[in-house]
Design a protein around this motif. Sequence first.
Motif, PDB file in Angstrom:
ATOM      1  N   MET A 287       0.846  -1.193   0.000  1.00  0.00           N
ATOM      2  CA  MET A 287       0.000   0.000   0.000  1.00  0.00           C
ATOM      3  C   MET A 287       0.880   1.240   0.000  1.00  0.00           C
ATOM      4  O   MET A 287       2.060   1.174   0.328  1.00  0.00           O
ATOM      5  CB  MET A 287      -0.925   0.015   1.205  1.00  0.00           C
ATOM      6  N   ALA A 288       0.288   2.402  -0.349  1.00  0.00           N
ATOM      7  CA  ALA A 288       1.084   3.621  -0.439  1.00  0.00           C
ATOM      8  C   ALA A 288       0.183   4.843  -0.347  1.00  0.00           C
ATOM      9  O   ALA A 288      -0.994   4.793  -0.708  1.00  0.00           O
ATOM     10  CB  ALA A 288       1.856   3.639  -1.757  1.00  0.00           C
ATOM     11  N   ASP A 289       0.771   5.928   0.137  1.00  0.00           N
ATOM     12  CA  ASP A 289       0.066   7.201   0.094  1.00  0.00           C
ATOM     13  C   ASP A 289       0.353   7.877  -1.241  1.00  0.00           C
ATOM     14  O   ASP A 289       1.263   7.500  -1.971  1.00  0.00           O
ATOM     15  CB  ASP A 289       0.489   8.094   1.263  1.00  0.00           C
ATOM     16  N   VAL A 290      -0.478   8.875  -1.579  1.00  0.00           N
ATOM     17  CA  VAL A 290      -0.307   9.641  -2.813  1.00  0.00           C
ATOM     18  C   VAL A 290      -0.310  11.118  -2.431  1.00  0.00           C
ATOM     19  O   VAL A 290      -1.226  11.582  -1.742  1.00  0.00           O
ATOM     20  CB  VAL A 290      -1.445   9.353  -3.826  1.00  0.00           C
ATOM     21  N   LYS A 291       0.709  11.840  -2.888  1.00  0.00           N
ATOM     22  CA  LYS A 291       0.842  13.255  -2.521  1.00  0.00           C
ATOM     23  C   LYS A 291       1.035  14.093  -3.775  1.00  0.00           C
ATOM     24  O   LYS A 291       1.935  13.825  -4.581  1.00  0.00           O
ATOM     25  CB  LYS A 291       2.028  13.447  -1.572  1.00  0.00           C
ATOM     26  N   LEU A 292       0.174  15.081  -3.948  1.00  0.00           N
ATOM     27  CA  LEU A 292       0.280  16.018  -5.063  1.00  0.00           C
ATOM     28  C   LEU A 292       0.595  17.398  -4.510  1.00  0.00           C
ATOM     29  O   LEU A 292      -0.084  17.875  -3.587  1.00  0.00           O
ATOM     30  CB  LEU A 292      -1.022  16.077  -5.868  1.00  0.00           C
ATOM     31  N   VAL A 293       1.621  18.032  -5.059  1.00  0.00           N
ATOM     32  CA  VAL A 293       2.037  19.366  -4.617  1.00  0.00           C
ATOM     33  C   VAL A 293       2.092  20.291  -5.829  1.00  0.00           C
ATOM     34  O   VAL A 293       2.929  20.105  -6.718  1.00  0.00           O
ATOM     35  CB  VAL A 293       3.411  19.336  -3.923  1.00  0.00           C
ATOM     36  N   GLY A 294       1.166  21.239  -5.880  1.00  0.00           N
ATOM     37  CA  GLY A 294       1.158  22.228  -6.954  1.00  0.00           C
ATOM     38  C   GLY A 294       1.017  21.632  -8.338  1.00  0.00           C
ATOM     39  O   GLY A 294       1.556  22.171  -9.314  1.00  0.00           O
ATOM     40  N   VAL A 295       0.285  20.538  -8.463  1.00  0.00           N
ATOM     41  CA  VAL A 295       0.175  19.844  -9.748  1.00  0.00           C
ATOM     42  C   VAL A 295      -0.703  20.641 -10.714  1.00  0.00           C
ATOM     43  O   VAL A 295      -1.833  21.027 -10.387  1.00  0.00           O
ATOM     44  CB  VAL A 295      -0.377  18.421  -9.562  1.00  0.00           C
ATOM     45  N   GLY A 296      -0.164  20.873 -11.894  1.00  0.00           N
ATOM     46  CA  GLY A 296      -0.913  21.551 -12.954  1.00  0.00           C
ATOM     47  C   GLY A 296      -0.818  20.770 -14.240  1.00  0.00           C
ATOM     48  O   GLY A 296       0.116  19.990 -14.461  1.00  0.00           O
ATOM     49  N   LYS A 297      -1.809  20.946 -15.108  1.00  0.00           N
ATOM     50  CA  LYS A 297      -1.814  20.276 -16.401  1.00  0.00           C
ATOM     51  C   LYS A 297      -2.380  21.213 -17.445  1.00  0.00           C
ATOM     52  O   LYS A 297      -3.467  21.787 -17.263  1.00  0.00           O
ATOM     53  CB  LYS A 297      -2.647  18.991 -16.335  1.00  0.00           C
ATOM     54  N   SER A 298      -1.632  21.367 -18.545  1.00  0.00           N
ATOM     55  CA  SER A 298      -2.076  22.203 -19.647  1.00  0.00           C
ATOM     56  C   SER A 298      -2.007  21.421 -20.945  1.00  0.00           C
ATOM     57  O   SER A 298      -1.124  20.570 -21.131  1.00  0.00           O
ATOM     58  CB  SER A 298      -1.188  23.450 -19.768  1.00  0.00           C
ATOM     59  N   PHE A 299      -2.950  21.716 -21.822  1.00  0.00           N
ATOM     60  CA  PHE A 299      -2.894  21.237 -23.195  1.00  0.00           C
ATOM     61  C   PHE A 299      -2.722  22.477 -24.073  1.00  0.00           C
ATOM     62  O   PHE A 299      -3.684  23.209 -24.315  1.00  0.00           O
ATOM     63  CB  PHE A 299      -4.160  20.471 -23.569  1.00  0.00           C
ATOM     64  N   GLY A 300      -1.487  22.708 -24.499  1.00  0.00           N
ATOM     65  CA  GLY A 300      -1.195  23.944 -25.224  1.00  0.00           C
ATOM     66  C   GLY A 300      -1.390  25.135 -24.298  1.00  0.00           C
ATOM     67  O   GLY A 300      -0.826  25.198 -23.206  1.00  0.00           O
ATOM     68  N   GLU A 301      -2.212  26.075 -24.717  1.00  0.00           N
ATOM     69  CA  GLU A 301      -2.490  27.265 -23.912  1.00  0.00           C
ATOM     70  C   GLU A 301      -3.647  27.056 -22.935  1.00  0.00           C
ATOM     71  O   GLU A 301      -3.954  27.935 -22.131  1.00  0.00           O
ATOM     72  CB  GLU A 301      -2.816  28.459 -24.828  1.00  0.00           C
ATOM     73  N   THR A 302      -4.289  25.904 -23.044  1.00  0.00           N
ATOM     74  CA  THR A 302      -5.462  25.643 -22.206  1.00  0.00           C
ATOM     75  C   THR A 302      -5.047  24.975 -20.902  1.00  0.00           C
ATOM     76  O   THR A 302      -4.465  23.888 -20.906  1.00  0.00           O
ATOM     77  CB  THR A 302      -6.472  24.746 -22.938  1.00  0.00           C
ATOM     78  N   ARG A 303      -5.365  25.638 -19.788  1.00  0.00           N
ATOM     79  CA  ARG A 303      -5.031  25.105 -18.466  1.00  0.00           C
ATOM     80  C   ARG A 303      -6.193  24.241 -17.979  1.00  0.00           C
ATOM     81  O   ARG A 303      -7.321  24.702 -17.858  1.00  0.00           O
ATOM     82  CB  ARG A 303      -4.804  26.268 -17.493  1.00  0.00           C
ATOM     83  N   ILE A 304      -5.905  22.959 -17.671  1.00  0.00           N
ATOM     84  CA  ILE A 304      -6.939  22.031 -17.240  1.00  0.00           C
ATOM     85  C   ILE A 304      -6.935  21.864 -15.723  1.00  0.00           C
ATOM     86  O   ILE A 304      -7.983  21.851 -15.085  1.00  0.00           O
ATOM     87  CB  ILE A 304      -6.757  20.658 -17.916  1.00  0.00           C
ATOM     88  N   LEU A 305      -5.750  21.717 -15.134  1.00  0.00           N
ATOM     89  CA  LEU A 305      -5.607  21.594 -13.687  1.00  0.00           C
ATOM     90  C   LEU A 305      -4.804  22.767 -13.161  1.00  0.00           C
ATOM     91  O   LEU A 305      -3.781  23.141 -13.745  1.00  0.00           O
ATOM     92  CB  LEU A 305      -4.904  20.283 -13.315  1.00  0.00           C
ATOM     93  N   HIS A 306      -5.264  23.357 -12.061  1.00  0.00           N
ATOM     94  CA  HIS A 306      -4.648  24.550 -11.502  1.00  0.00           C
ATOM     95  C   HIS A 306      -4.096  24.280 -10.109  1.00  0.00           C
ATOM     96  O   HIS A 306      -4.847  24.180  -9.139  1.00  0.00           O
ATOM     97  CB  HIS A 306      -5.676  25.695 -11.420  1.00  0.00           C
ATOM     98  N   HIS A 307      -2.799  24.105  -9.990  1.00  0.00           N
ATOM     99  CA  HIS A 307      -2.096  24.054  -8.711  1.00  0.00           C
ATOM    100  C   HIS A 307      -2.845  23.186  -7.693  1.00  0.00           C
ATOM    101  O   HIS A 307      -3.336  23.666  -6.665  1.00  0.00           O
ATOM    102  CB  HIS A 307      -1.909  25.475  -8.161  1.00  0.00           C
ATOM    103  N   VAL A 308      -2.928  21.903  -7.984  1.00  0.00           N
ATOM    104  CA  VAL A 308      -3.650  20.962  -7.120  1.00  0.00           C
ATOM    105  C   VAL A 308      -2.734  20.476  -5.999  1.00  0.00           C
ATOM    106  O   VAL A 308      -1.664  19.906  -6.257  1.00  0.00           O
ATOM    107  CB  VAL A 308      -4.172  19.765  -7.932  1.00  0.00           C
ATOM    108  N   ASP A 309      -3.136  20.705  -4.757  1.00  0.00           N
ATOM    109  CA  ASP A 309      -2.441  20.190  -3.573  1.00  0.00           C
ATOM    110  C   ASP A 309      -3.360  19.183  -2.888  1.00  0.00           C
ATOM    111  O   ASP A 309      -4.489  19.524  -2.524  1.00  0.00           O
ATOM    112  CB  ASP A 309      -2.102  21.313  -2.589  1.00  0.00           C
ATOM    113  N   LEU A 310      -2.858  17.966  -2.689  1.00  0.00           N
ATOM    114  CA  LEU A 310      -3.714  16.926  -2.123  1.00  0.00           C
ATOM    115  C   LEU A 310      -2.864  15.829  -1.501  1.00  0.00           C
ATOM    116  O   LEU A 310      -1.891  15.367  -2.115  1.00  0.00           O
ATOM    117  CB  LEU A 310      -4.609  16.329  -3.217  1.00  0.00           C
ATOM    118  N   ASP A 311      -3.228  15.408  -0.295  1.00  0.00           N
ATOM    119  CA  ASP A 311      -2.601  14.272   0.383  1.00  0.00           C
ATOM    120  C   ASP A 311      -3.636  13.154   0.519  1.00  0.00           C
ATOM    121  O   ASP A 311      -4.670  13.354   1.162  1.00  0.00           O
ATOM    122  CB  ASP A 311      -2.103  14.656   1.782  1.00  0.00           C
ATOM    123  N   ILE A 312      -3.346  12.007  -0.070  1.00  0.00           N
ATOM    124  CA  ILE A 312      -4.217  10.841   0.053  1.00  0.00           C
ATOM    125  C   ILE A 312      -3.480   9.830   0.922  1.00  0.00           C
ATOM    126  O   ILE A 312      -2.380   9.386   0.579  1.00  0.00           O
ATOM    127  CB  ILE A 312      -4.538  10.245  -1.323  1.00  0.00           C
TER     128      ILE A 312
END
Length: 367
Positions: free
Chosen positions: A1-26
């Motif tokens: 088993m494992a934890d999942v940690k996201l720090v400032g995760v962003g995702k863009s397709f070209g100029e289009t921003r899909i995810l904005h600075h996602v912070d999450l601890d699972i």
Amino acid sequence: MADVKLVGVGKSFGETRILHHVDLDIRDGEFVVFVGPSGCGKSTLLRTIAGLEEISSGELRIGGRLVNDVPPAERGIAMVFQSYALYPHMNLYDNMAFGLQLNKMPKAEVDRLVQNAAQILGISHLLDRKPKDLSGGQRQRVAIGRAIVRKPEVFLFDEPLSNLDTALRVRMRYEFAKLHKDLKTTMIYVTHDQVEAMTLADRIVVLSAGKIEQVGSPLDLYEHPDNLFVAGFIGSPGMNFIEATVAEAGATETVVRLLDGALVRCAVNAQAAKAGDKVTLGIRPEHITRDTSVNTLNAKVTFVESLGSVTYAYCEFAGVKEELTCQLHGTVRVHAGDTLQLGVAADRCYLFDAAGRAYPRLIAPSA
């Protein structure tokens, strides 16, 4: 088993921003559900965790290991999609064993893992059948079994019940909850169905336009939403929103005036507001009663749905964009054209400022 940690995760397709600075601890072993309307970014976020989409910015760690540039097959994850994607020419045993056989795993170990997964999912008696001979729910179990045999650290589910009928979805929700209890593995589950989220999750992540609106347990989100978006999304039927102005602001009780002049007492701390401020009163349909001892709402019925155990009355009401939805006991007899005197307790009221932020509710809803 494992934890999942996201720090400032962003995702863009070209100029289009899909995810904005996602912070999450699972947390390790947690069942977390991503929920939100279509296009909110929940599936994209899941695919970045899986490695099927590259992260444009930020860090992703699984079990403490930075995996930004790690291929999907080496992340210790297994993913189950909305589509079952089974091999039609193979029986169920071979569908579940195929990936292990490709990795040259010993035959005895393959058999042990497949038989164990089949027993967990209750499909041991179906292993010699082909996918065309199965129901939708059975096919989904096979897809899950194919993930189980890999013994992943994290399970990822992308709307796995969307193709099933209503009765089967209810049954499969129970199966997913039981699976998590049995395996005790970290699970991340994406759905647009907030009923699935409420029934399955340890914690829910509510997303809108690529941003996290709120993270919390199902009851936290239901009882104490941070804003109008979360309040409207969590709960079925959805919360009623009514235009109002502040009449008296207080630390333990606030009185608001509706468009028809009625005064409603709310057990919220709105001392930061002042008389005359525009606010939105939130009332859940299930919190509306015929007890008018505290607050009284007069509404004209336009449509009625009688479902046996409950009756839904849809009413004209000043300040509501559509209709005021009321959930009444199934024995209540109302008809279109009736005028109802309805009530709501002060501690059942929600209040939001002009920017849509919730004022703190000081009294938890009574049982």
